[in-house]
Write an enzyme that holds these catalytic residues in place. Structure first.
Site, PDB file in Angstrom:
ATOM      1  CG  ASN A   9      -1.636   1.269   1.502  1.00  0.00           C
ATOM      2  OD1 ASN A   9      -2.023   2.046   0.533  1.00  0.00           O
ATOM      3  ND2 ASN A   9      -2.226   1.235   2.472  1.00  0.00           N
ATOM      4  CE  LYS A  11      -0.220   3.175   4.801  1.00  0.00           C
ATOM      5  NZ  LYS A  11      -0.005   3.126   6.256  1.00  0.00           N
ATOM      6  CG  HIS A  95      -5.706   1.890   5.425  1.00  0.00           C
ATOM      7  ND1 HIS A  95      -5.338   2.698   6.217  1.00  0.00           N
ATOM      8  CD2 HIS A  95      -4.682   0.921   5.189  1.00  0.00           C
ATOM      9  CE1 HIS A  95      -4.004   2.467   6.689  1.00  0.00           C
ATOM     10  NE2 HIS A  95      -3.716   1.402   5.850  1.00  0.00           N
ATOM     11  CD  GLU A  97      -2.607   5.252   6.977  1.00  0.00           C
ATOM     12  OE1 GLU A  97      -2.555   5.454   5.665  1.00  0.00           O
ATOM     13  OE2 GLU A  97      -1.839   4.701   7.715  1.00  0.00           O
ATOM     14  CD  GLU A 167      -3.342  -2.393   7.491  1.00  0.00           C
ATOM     15  OE1 GLU A 167      -2.167  -2.634   6.759  1.00  0.00           O
ATOM     16  OE2 GLU A 167      -3.696  -1.587   7.342  1.00  0.00           O
ATOM     17  N   GLY A 173       2.696   2.234  10.956  1.00  0.00           N
ATOM     18  CA  GLY A 173       3.609   3.503  10.779  1.00  0.00           C
ATOM     19  C   GLY A 173       4.403   3.899  11.945  1.00  0.00           C
ATOM     20  CB  SER A 212       5.738  -1.639  12.152  1.00  0.00           C
ATOM     21  OG  SER A 212       5.103  -0.284  12.186  1.00  0.00           O
ATOM     22  N   GLY A 233       2.859  -1.068   4.246  1.00  0.00           N
ATOM     23  CA  GLY A 233       2.953   0.270   3.932  1.00  0.00           C
ATOM     24  C   GLY A 233       4.309   0.772   3.599  1.00  0.00           C
ATOM     25  N   GLY A 234       5.321   1.614   4.556  1.00  0.00           N
ATOM     26  CA  GLY A 234       6.364   2.262   4.426  1.00  0.00           C
ATOM     27  C   GLY A 234       7.279   1.349   3.697  1.00  0.00           C
TER      28      GLY A 234
HETATM   29  P1  13P Z   1       2.976   0.385   7.709  1.00  0.00           P
HETATM   30  O1  13P Z   1       3.598  -0.832   7.176  1.00  0.00           O
HETATM   31  O2  13P Z   1       3.900   1.629   7.127  1.00  0.00           O
HETATM   32  O3  13P Z   1       2.950   0.550   9.288  1.00  0.00           O
HETATM   33  O4  13P Z   1       1.550   0.586   7.214  1.00  0.00           O
HETATM   34  C1  13P Z   1       0.865  -0.583   7.495  1.00  0.00           C
HETATM   35  C2  13P Z   1      -0.577  -0.110   6.370  1.00  0.00           C
HETATM   36  O5  13P Z   1      -1.180   0.984   6.960  1.00  0.00           O
HETATM   37  C3  13P Z   1      -0.437  -1.070   5.151  1.00  0.00           C
HETATM   38  O6  13P Z   1      -2.071  -0.451   4.703  1.00  0.00           O
END
Ligand code: 13P
Length: 250
Positions: A9, A11, A95, A97, A167, A173, A212, A233-234
């Site tokens: 993802n 983002k 999600h 977020e 999640e 994050g 993470s 994510g990251g």
């Molecule tokens: P991180 O891997 O950056 O923690 O993000 C996870 C996420 O929200 C994937 O959708």
């Protein structure tokens, strides 16, 4: 047997140039990934371009959201048919977020889920608790409510053609990963919740962990019985790291 699944993802990150580099790095590394379904979810404006870059590869495309409406006067929104038109197979829905900040309440999440499936896009349904909910011992109740928010409207059979992503919001994050045991506990809860309604779907539905995940912790997380891969994510923004995570799922 559930085929492992890893989705990146991205983002709201990247540029045309950085995405080109990222995709070529992922494609170069795919030889190290065996028997894993790999998906990338770019920002909407880059989906078409990434689709071209991925042509002929086994890496699939997903979006980070989708409109619940089919078409019409909805300024700024992207429909399911637009997603299929540019080659998207999956859509991340609900999600964390989006849930609190963009009014993606359970009912809206369910409507998006239904619209996606109706239009031929497979939802990746995200669920997960806040830190204060975990500390108050409400993790299972929160996750159940989020699942029920969709399943009450679709019926359990809809999960046959969906992916679930657990999640924990406090792990996204933050660098604080749920321990493999903590994650497995919730994944088992989710699978058992599905099993109460339909054992066959419970055995088949893939449940991803997100929060993470990095190459360094992926193997241990993915080796848990009910963890079928990750939503990253990251760490999905660096090709080598992402490929190492995908390889760990195989
Ligand atoms: P991180 O891997 O950056 O923690 O993000 C996870 C996420 O929200 C994937 O959708």
């Amino acid at each position: 047997m559930r085929k492992p699944f890893v989705a990146g993802n991205w983002k709201m990150n990247g540029s045309r140039a950085s995405i080109k580099t990222l995709v070529s790095g992922i494609l170069n590394g795919m030889g190290r990934v065996n028997n894993v379904e790999v998906v990338v979810c770019p920002p909407f404006v880059y989906i078409s371009e990434v689709a071209q870059l991925l042509e002929g590869s086994t890496v699939a495309l997903g979006s980070q959201d989708v409109a619940k409406e089919e078409s019409g006067a909805h300024t700024g929104k992207i429909s399911v048919s637009m997603l299929t038109d540019v080659g998207c197979k999956y859509a991340i829905i609900g999600h964390s977020e989006r849930r609190p900040y963009y009014l993606d309440r359970d009912e809206v999440v369910a409507e998006k889920f239904i619209a996606a499936q109706k239009g031929g896009v497979i939802p990746i349904l995200c669920v997960g608790e806040l830190l204060e909910e975990r500390e108050a011992g409400q993790t299972e109740a929160v996750v159940e409510e989020q699942l029920q928010g969709v399943v009450a409207r679709t019926g359990i059979k809809a999960l046959e053609n969906a992916v679930i992503a657990y999640e924990p919001v406090w792990a996204i994050g933050t660098g604080k990963t749920a321990s493999p045991a903590q994650a497995q506990e919730v994944h088992a809860f989710i699978r058992n919740w599905v099993r109460k309604e339909d054992a066959n779907i419970a055995d088949k539905v893939r449940i991803l962990y997100g929060g993470s995940v990095k190459a360094a912790n992926a193997k241990e997380l993915f080796s848990q019985t009910d963890i079928d891969g990750g939503l990253i994510g990251g760490a999905s923004l660096a090709a080598d790291e992402f490929i190492n995570i995908c390889a760990a799922a195989g």
